[in-house]
Write an enzyme that holds these catalytic residues in place. Sequence first.
Site, PDB file in Angstrom:
ATOM      1  N   THR A 149      53.864  18.735 -28.964  1.00  0.00           N
ATOM      2  CA  THR A 149      55.349  18.744 -29.028  1.00  0.00           C
ATOM      3  C   THR A 149      55.690  17.294 -29.505  1.00  0.00           C
ATOM      4  OG1 THR A 149      55.162  18.636 -26.543  1.00  0.00           O
ATOM      5  CG2 THR A 149      56.262  20.715 -27.595  1.00  0.00           C
ATOM      6  N   LYS A 171      55.843  16.469 -20.572  1.00  0.00           N
ATOM      7  CA  LYS A 171      55.706  16.417 -21.979  1.00  0.00           C
ATOM      8  C   LYS A 171      56.916  16.638 -22.631  1.00  0.00           C
ATOM      9  CE  LYS A 171      55.630  20.588 -23.197  1.00  0.00           C
ATOM     10  NZ  LYS A 171      56.400  21.343 -24.319  1.00  0.00           N
TER      11      LYS A 171
HETATM   12  O1  LIG Z   1      56.317  24.297 -24.919  1.00  0.00           O
HETATM   13  C1  LIG Z   1      56.183  24.366 -26.135  1.00  0.00           C
HETATM   14  C2  LIG Z   1      54.939  24.239 -26.731  1.00  0.00           C
HETATM   15  O2  LIG Z   1      53.697  24.493 -26.057  1.00  0.00           O
HETATM   16  C3  LIG Z   1      57.328  24.600 -26.922  1.00  0.00           C
HETATM   17  O3  LIG Z   1      58.189  23.371 -26.948  1.00  0.00           O
HETATM   18  P1  LIG Z   1      59.356  23.098 -27.186  1.00  0.00           P
HETATM   19  O4  LIG Z   1      60.179  23.751 -26.247  1.00  0.00           O
HETATM   20  O5  LIG Z   1      59.831  21.592 -27.487  1.00  0.00           O
HETATM   21  O6  LIG Z   1      60.030  23.895 -28.492  1.00  0.00           O
END
Ligand SMILES: O=C(CO)COP(=O)(O)O
Length: 333
Positions: free
Chosen positions: A248, A191
């Site tokens: 995200t 993801k």
């Molecule tokens: O994994 C995350 C939320 O579940 C954090 O996402 P980011 O690392 O893209 O900030």
Amino acid sequence: MIVVHAKARIGVVGAGAWGTALAQVLSEGQDELLLWAREPEVVEQVNQAHENRMFLSSHSLRQNIRATLDIADMAERDVLLMVTPAQHLRSCLATLPETNAAIILCCKGIEADSQLLMSEVAQEIRPDNPLAVLSGPTFAHEVAKGLPTALTLACENEALWDQINPLIAKTSFRPYFSNDILGAEIGGAVKNVLAIGCGVVDGAGLGQNARASLIGRGFAEMLRYGASRGAKAETLSGLCGLGDLVLTCSSTSSRNFSLGKGLGEGQSAETLLSDRNTVAEGAYTAPVLQRDAQSRGVEMPIVDAVCALLAGNTDPKSVVSQLMNRPLVSERR
Ligand SMILES: O=C(CO)COP(=O)(O)O
Ligand SMILES: NC(=O)C1=CN([C@@H]2O[C@H](COP(=O)(O)OP(=O)(O)OC[C@H]3O[C@@H](n4cnc5c(N)ncnc54)[C@H](O)[C@@H]3O)[C@@H](O)[C@H]2O)C=CC1
């Protein structure tokens, strides 16, 4: 067999945004939670001012969180949460003192040189410790604020879940059991790469339809790749897969989405990644995911597109044209 009780001693290894937020939520009801940080200034701020201005500013931390610079202090802990960037998990596990603690992996990524998932790295370095993975839609700043959050706690067996879930579950923090460790890890790793793609869509002004299409077709890529590594589709359809993908791919609170937004606006990955002390895991996972998928014969055109953009080999307009003009296929493929 470890025996974990309600007052088990918890250690958190890594005091970035996520390690600090986990320390905050899991220290509720504990005598003391020990947090390892590699930055002396973080240790000093946590112990003296009860805050972590470097990685999670504007949050007051509980006074029973004690920070240490010395990873050897983790020797007496019953449960250890590993919250380092994925590429540093191996070195941090290797420097842990001898311990029987249950290890809960909280980082999201694939190791670059070995193409191993985090649990596979842990099994190489710490083969005798019970292993779990904690993953889901969890922005650190929201968890630190006590906002309601549900996530997956994948354990190698149900007995381990029975032992550790009382330490993780809090009124605003709700874990669900899974026995699919690989699935939980693949959801979180893939993801991040797709979130970069959604950021590009936003930065290049490609619209909401394109974003939703990318989420849907990106999820199909996640399922195909997951199947090739033995993950269950039902795990990927849950909190640690689709749930985290939706989170995200929708918000500039995500470092991966923000990186993609910058790429979509025409900035280079090199510029966007220089001079930052926070981690956008998708940038490191993307090339290794692409290599691994190719070696398994798994088609991941969106991941390929993100890799090309990160490498500076193309621009958003060409990528869109390429993706839209692929041969027409069944949606189920
Ligand atoms: O994994 C995350 C939320 O579940 C954090 O996402 P980011 O690392 O893209 O900030
Ligand atoms: N921030 C979030 O909302 C969430 C993050 N995660 C995951 O948690 C993991 C850690 O991310 P964050 O806490 O957000 O980090 P961060 O981006 O806030 O901070 C960077 C971290 O990297 C550490 N670091 C830098 N160089 C290192 C080295 N050589 N060895 C060990 N550590 C080093 C720093 O000490 C710091 O803890 C990542 O895999 C991330 O995907 C998972 C869920 C939510």
